[in-house]
Design an enzyme around this catalytic site. Structure first.
Site, PDB file in Angstrom:
ATOM      1  N   ARG A   3     170.505 -54.302  15.243  1.00  0.00           N
ATOM      2  CA  ARG A   3     171.054 -54.203  13.886  1.00  0.00           C
ATOM      3  C   ARG A   3     172.556 -54.417  13.947  1.00  0.00           C
ATOM      4  NH1 ARG A   3     169.156 -51.796   9.262  1.00  0.00           N
ATOM      5  NH2 ARG A   3     167.492 -50.761  10.432  1.00  0.00           N
ATOM      6  N   GLY A   4     173.055 -55.318  13.113  1.00  0.00           N
ATOM      7  CA  GLY A   4     174.479 -55.585  13.037  1.00  0.00           C
ATOM      8  C   GLY A   4     174.988 -55.370  11.636  1.00  0.00           C
ATOM      9  N   GLY A   5     176.245 -55.737  11.413  1.00  0.00           N
ATOM     10  CA  GLY A   5     176.853 -55.524  10.118  1.00  0.00           C
ATOM     11  C   GLY A   5     176.223 -56.347   9.010  1.00  0.00           C
ATOM     12  N   VAL A   9     167.454 -57.618  13.322  1.00  0.00           N
ATOM     13  CA  VAL A   9     166.475 -58.443  14.022  1.00  0.00           C
ATOM     14  C   VAL A   9     165.258 -57.584  14.351  1.00  0.00           C
ATOM     15  CG1 VAL A   9     166.023 -59.931  15.999  1.00  0.00           C
ATOM     16  CG2 VAL A   9     168.326 -59.831  15.013  1.00  0.00           C
ATOM     17  N   LYS A  24     164.914 -62.462  11.815  1.00  0.00           N
ATOM     18  CA  LYS A  24     166.290 -62.060  11.507  1.00  0.00           C
ATOM     19  C   LYS A  24     166.440 -61.974   9.998  1.00  0.00           C
ATOM     20  CE  LYS A  24     170.838 -62.497  13.452  1.00  0.00           C
ATOM     21  NZ  LYS A  24     171.579 -63.077  14.598  1.00  0.00           N
ATOM     22  N   ASP A 117     179.136 -70.444  14.454  1.00  0.00           N
ATOM     23  CA  ASP A 117     179.140 -69.105  15.052  1.00  0.00           C
ATOM     24  C   ASP A 117     178.622 -69.167  16.487  1.00  0.00           C
ATOM     25  OD1 ASP A 117     179.693 -66.398  15.104  1.00  0.00           O
ATOM     26  OD2 ASP A 117     177.758 -65.798  14.254  1.00  0.00           O
TER      27      ASP A 117
END
Length: 295
Positions: A3-5, A9, A24, A117
């Site tokens: 888990r990101g900002g 996933v 995702k 990215d």
């Protein structure tokens, strides 16, 4: 799985064929029909990149009933961010990863698709493939967020200076990010960063004027190629195709002799006089040393 900002996933099973996949999902919602249609159109266009052997397979994209966009992708074993945290790569392996990912960028740029990215977390590996580039389909999501520059959106360790000026992105953005990634997987942290902590935006902009140091045990020729790809001026960088060819031609034998000395230049000085003076010399030296033509 993670888990990101901006995304989460998940590990899942595609029941129809009985295979495990990665999903995702964007944490925020695309509330307007226009944004949802744009995401589906552009993500599917980016999905065509997955035909390349070094791009993660993208099986499907969509928007959930509660308006979260998602991508269903090939499940890989890990990322080069994990690898570099455990044990930095040797020069030969980093060079080989660079060739594969640069070739993926050649394919995408030829089709008008930028990644925007590239970073160690988005270069994955599996039992069957040593290097694949992930997250082409998420580039459009970045555009749909607030256009203000934030450290989280840009992944600042691998973003070139023009992205902080809100310049229109070009293929040079991906070239810079790939070279910064290759430097990081050999060094264990991004170029110019002293620690793993993200610096302030002001400090970050100052870092672009600092030279990129050599790395112990890494041949000088490889570092020079990476410096070339991380030039502050995007016009001074090679194309993805030129970068791939430079990496392919590199002889990483530490005992190799160099018949032509490297040019003298100040890597951290971005003034027009110095930049214009060292750019042709370094480029001529690199291409001449490796026996390829400047296309």
């Amino acid at each position: 799985m993670a888990r990101g900002g901006y995304a989460t996933v998940y590990r899942a099973t595609q029941d129809s064929v009985g295979r495990e996949v990665a999903i995702k999902m964007e944490n925020r919602r695309l509330e307007s029909n226009r944004d949802q249609a744009r995401f589906l159109r552009e993500a599917r266009a980016a999905g065509r990149m997955s035909s390349h052997p070094h791009v993660v397979d993208l099986f499907d994209v969509g928007v959930t009933v509660d308006q979260h966009p998602y991508l269903i992708m090939e499940l890989c074993d890990g990322s080069y961010l994990d690898r570099m945290r455990i044990s930095p790569l040797a020069a030969t392996e980093a060079r080989d990863v660079g060739i594969k990912i640069a070739d993926a960028l050649v394919h995408s740029h030829a089709n008008g698709v930028l990644h925007r990215d590239v970073k160690p977390a988005n270069v994955l590996y599996s039992h069957f493939n040593p290097a694949v580039l992930a997250d082409f389909g998420l580039a459009v999501l970045g555009e749909m967020r607030d256009s203000s520059v934030t450290l989280e959106v840009l992944t600042p360790a691998y973003a070139p200076p023009e992205m902080f000026r809100h310049d229109d992105p070009s293929g040079a953005v991906d070239v810079y990010a790939l070279c910064a990634t290759l430097y990081a997987v050999m060094h264990g942290r991004p170029p110019r960063w002293e620690t793993d902590r993200s610096p302030s935006l002001i400090t970050l902009m100052d870092l672009f004027h600092q030279p990129i140091p050599d790395l112990p045990g890494v041949p000088h020729a490889l570092i020079e190629v990476l410096r070339y790809g991380m030039a502050n001026d995007p016009r001074s960088r090679p194309t993805a195709e030129q970068l791939r060819d430079l990496l392919t031609k590199l002889d990483l034998d530490p005992n190799q002799s160099r018949s032509v000395p490297p040019p003298r230049y100040s890597a951290g000085d971005d003034t027009p006089t110095v930049r214009n003076a060292h750019k042709p010399a370094r480029k001529k030296w690199l291409f001449g040393l490796l026996g390829i033509q400047d296309r």
